[in-house]
Write a protein that holds these residues in place. Structure first.
Motif: not given
Length: 191
Positions: A160-164, A94-96
């Motif tokens: 998730v926040d950090g990855i983005m 999803e993050l991709s």
């Protein structure tokens, strides 16, 4: 029978919300003005203040509506995953879809930054994130997670926040490589 004036009012309000959601990533939270929103929505500037007490109120309603829908969808789809390992793969997939500099990512970054300065926004966004974390914690507990599910859910949400944020700085960040550490984090507490 629906009241035509009320229906027009609802449609206009929605156009204003949609305009604000589109403008925040383009010009930043502080760059959104009554004039810009009115132009984007195709209405006179006075209409903005008919529906919202201030541009800040409009931005809060628009952006919190966006994040509520996003977090609710992610929580529901994550909770449908059969186990944490598969959920990590799904979540990274999803993050991709988000580069970190796409409109949705920029809106969320702007919203988080604005929440540091606007107490009511901080409280309401905190409630949304809290609901997401509570859903994830419940899901982890149901899947036999033996550690502290609330702490694991908070770590996952923060990841998730950090990855983005990192994707915005490093477009080549290999999301698949992050799966192992995330699975390990969730796997240590699983039975």
């Amino acid at each position: 029978m629906a009241n035509p004036a009320a229906e027009r009012g609802k449609a206009t309000r929605q156009r204003l919300l949609d305009a604000a959601v589109a403008l925040v990533p383009e010009v930043g939270w502080g760059g959104v003005s009554t004039r810009l929103v009115a132009e984007r929505a195709g209405v006179a500037p006075g209409v903005v203040h008919y529906h919202f007490a201030s541009v800040t109120d409009l931005l809060m309603a628009a952006c919190l509506g966006f994040t509520a829908a996003l977090l609710d969808r992610l929580a529901a789809e994550l909770s449908a995953q059969p186990d944490p390992g598969e959920a990590v793969g799904w979540l990274l997939g999803e993050l991709s879809h988000y580069s970190g500099t796409d409109p949705a990512s920029l809106l969320v970054v702007e919203l988080y930054l604005a929440a540091t300065r606007i107490p009511e926004l901080r409280e309401r966004l905190g409630e949304q994130v809290g609901r997401f974390r509570a859903t994830v914690a419940s899901w982890l507990a149901e899947r036999g997670y033996q550690g502290d599910p609330a702490a694991a859910a908070a770590m996952l949400a923060a990841s998730v926040d950090g990855i983005m944020l990192h994707r915005a700085l490093d477009p080549g960040l290999d999301l698949a490589a992050l799966g192992g550490p995330l699975r390990a984090m969730l796997g240590k507490g699983a039975s």
